[in-house]
Write a protein that holds these residues in place. Structure first.
Motif, PDB file in Angstrom:
ATOM      1  N   VAL A 150      -8.761  -1.934   3.217  1.00  0.00           N
ATOM      2  CA  VAL A 150      -9.182  -0.610   3.683  1.00  0.00           C
ATOM      3  C   VAL A 150     -10.598  -0.666   4.250  1.00  0.00           C
ATOM      4  N   GLU A 170      -2.595   5.760   0.486  1.00  0.00           N
ATOM      5  CA  GLU A 170      -3.677   4.807   0.751  1.00  0.00           C
ATOM      6  C   GLU A 170      -3.806   4.526   2.244  1.00  0.00           C
ATOM      7  N   ARG A 171      -2.690   4.390   2.926  1.00  0.00           N
ATOM      8  CA  ARG A 171      -2.748   4.164   4.371  1.00  0.00           C
ATOM      9  C   ARG A 171      -3.349   5.364   5.087  1.00  0.00           C
ATOM     10  N   MET A 202       0.839  -1.188   0.000  1.00  0.00           N
ATOM     11  CA  MET A 202       0.000   0.000   0.000  1.00  0.00           C
ATOM     12  C   MET A 202       0.877   1.241   0.000  1.00  0.00           C
ATOM     13  N   THR A 204      -5.344   7.613   3.819  1.00  0.00           N
ATOM     14  CA  THR A 204      -6.764   7.691   3.465  1.00  0.00           C
ATOM     15  C   THR A 204      -7.587   6.780   4.367  1.00  0.00           C
ATOM     16  N   ALA A 205      -7.121   5.541   4.533  1.00  0.00           N
ATOM     17  CA  ALA A 205      -7.853   4.592   5.382  1.00  0.00           C
ATOM     18  C   ALA A 205      -7.969   5.112   6.811  1.00  0.00           C
ATOM     19  N   THR A 251      -8.219   4.365  -3.341  1.00  0.00           N
ATOM     20  CA  THR A 251      -7.418   3.161  -3.127  1.00  0.00           C
ATOM     21  C   THR A 251      -7.501   2.256  -4.347  1.00  0.00           C
ATOM     22  N   HIS A 253      -6.065  -3.373  -2.865  1.00  0.00           N
ATOM     23  CA  HIS A 253      -5.963  -3.045  -1.445  1.00  0.00           C
ATOM     24  C   HIS A 253      -7.285  -2.602  -0.840  1.00  0.00           C
ATOM     25  N   ARG A 254      -8.325  -2.499  -1.650  1.00  0.00           N
ATOM     26  CA  ARG A 254      -9.565  -1.897  -1.162  1.00  0.00           C
ATOM     27  C   ARG A 254     -10.234  -2.733  -0.080  1.00  0.00           C
TER      28      ARG A 254
END
Length: 461
Positions: free
Chosen positions: A141, A15-16, A11, A18-19, A133, A137-138
């Protein structure tokens, strides 16, 4: 444990982040909705015009407006932008919190709670998370956001009584309004703007899929389940705070019951989740948890005169509740068509909120007419009805969702690719949507040849 895989597996830092930030938006809103659950029944007794029925309605009415608006908010975010709809929803939530904080009558609180639910940003937040994402990886998340929601519920059940002793219920409403404004600031300053927004079938409802989902008998059983679970939750908390008060425990000390019950219940459910998933015993564990809730509600019906008795029963209640809250989304993911998971989850979430509304409204009505025993008897019968419905559920397949970005295709190529993907070891189902450039798969993780599957990804083709 590393946050469900959020810190590895390729990731990106964006992305991290965002999660984490979008999970915090969910958390702030969930805290605002649930902190009053363990304290409101007692507070309502001092409001002008209050009756037990109206107090129950005030507890649950957010669920009605949430169910009414959450899917439309998601659709509108496709058209007008994710962040705009999230800002609007959180602003409505903040307005509802202010109305409830200033209220001196039960009807004003009902209006405020309805406005809180009307700020239904869940679908829009999930869609924004999907925009930001990559497909591979979604799922991690979304799982992380789901875990955060569960933890927020547990924290709210403890914080509510503690904060009630410090700032009172009006203060809690003011705080929830502040949480909404903080959520807006998080979205504005911490969450990046998506480069491209589009419909994500794994994360949000698709209008053309509703008929398919609504007439699926297995999904209907699960929707009835989440409806009943949250009906039991709100109905129980119409009555339990009053029972604790009548048993001699001051409202400011109710957290002394909820804190150990929640902590021990979260520890107690872990072995059952391992057995359910690792040993493929999901249905027996699921049925056992429902039976536990039925026995707990019957116990509250017959043994609610002692703080110790109520404390032990709340431990059992939270164990069953947390176990079911964790396994129901897993069952939805296993049973939903691979390209309709977002729609299935949308209907599931609406059923959840309608259950919260029904539990508050009916629990309050029964409390006014029959007393606490009527509420617990109703909850017992509700749990037994769910047990009968769940008994007819088929054993789930132990498959996982998997998304693969396959790039631009025409319809013929999509059909051909779907057929080839099903030949990859471990792939049970494959649907390729040409317009999305995504393959929606159901896979057996233990048998999956991921290297062979990744050979079909857009970046590797």
């Amino acid at each position: 444990m590393k946050a469900g895989g959020l810190v590895h597996d390729g990731m990106t830092n964006n992305e991290r982040q965002t999660a984490l930030w979008l999970a915090s938006v969910f958390s702030l809103r969930m805290l605002g909705l649930f902190m009053i659950l363990p304290v409101f029944a007692l507070y309502a007794e001092h409001l002008r015009g209050n009756t037990p029925a109206l107090a129950g309605l005030a507890i649950g009415v957010y669920g009605f407006s949430q169910a009414l608006f959450q899917i439309p908010f998601g659709f509108l975010s496709d058209r007008y932008g994710r962040k705009r709809m999230i800002y609007l929803g959180l602003l409505i939530f903040a307005l509802g919190s202010v109305v409830a904080a200033l209220a001196d009558s039960i009807w004003a609180v009902i209006l405020g709670r309805a406005l809180q639910g009307g700020g239904a940003v869940s679908a829009a937040v999930m869609a924004l998370a999907a925009d930001l994402t990559r497909e591979e990886h979604r799922i991690k998340v979304m799982a992380f956001i789901g875990i955060t929601i569960g933890l927020s519920f547990a924290v709210s059940m403890i914080m509510g009584p503690v904060l009630n002793g410090w700032i009172g219920v009006p203060g809690i409403f003011w705080l929830t309004g502040l949480f909404a404004l903080l959520g807006m600031a998080v979205v504005r300053f911490q969450v990046p703007d998506p480069t491209v927004s589009r419909v994500h079938r794994d994360a949000e409802p698709v209008a053309s899929q509703f008929g398919r989902v609504l007439f699926d008998g297995q999904l209907l059983r699960l929707n009835f389940g989440i409806f009943t679970l949250h009906l039991l939750l709100t109905a129980t908390f119409v009555a339990v705070p009053l029972a604790l008060r009548d048993a001699g425990l001051a409202s400011g000390k109710h957290w002394e019951v909820y804190l150990p019950a929640l902590l021990f219940s979260m520890a107690a459910m872990v072995p059952f989740i391992i057995v359910a998933e690792k040993q493929h015993r999901l249905k027996p564990v699921f049925l056992g948890a429902i039976l536990l809730l039925a026995l707990t509600e019957f116990g509250l019906l017959t043994l609610h005169d002692s703080v110790l008795e109520i404390s032990l029963l709340m431990l059992a209640f939270f164990t069953g509740f947390n176990l079911l809250e964790a396994t129901l989304p897993s069952l939805i993911a296993k049973m939903a068509p691979p390209d309709a998971k977002g729609t299935a989850m949308g209907v599931y979430s609406s059923s959840q909120f309608l259950g919260a509304f029904a539990g508050g409204a009916l629990g309050g009505l029964l409390h006014g007419r029959v007393g606490l025993q009527g509420v617990f008897a109703f909850a017992t019968l509700g749990a037994l009805a769910w047990l009968l419905v769940a008994w007819t559920m088929r054993n789930p397949s132990y498959l996982s969702s998997y998304l693969l970005n396959v790039g631009a295709l025409d319809e013929g190529q999509a059909w051909d690719l779907a057929a080839r993907l099903t030949q990859v070891p471990g792939v049970a189902e494959a649907v390729v949507i040409a317009a999305d450039g995504v393959a929606y798969l159901k896979v057996d993780r233990h048998a999956l040849d991921e290297a062979a599957l990744r050979a079909y990804a857009a970046t590797e083709r």
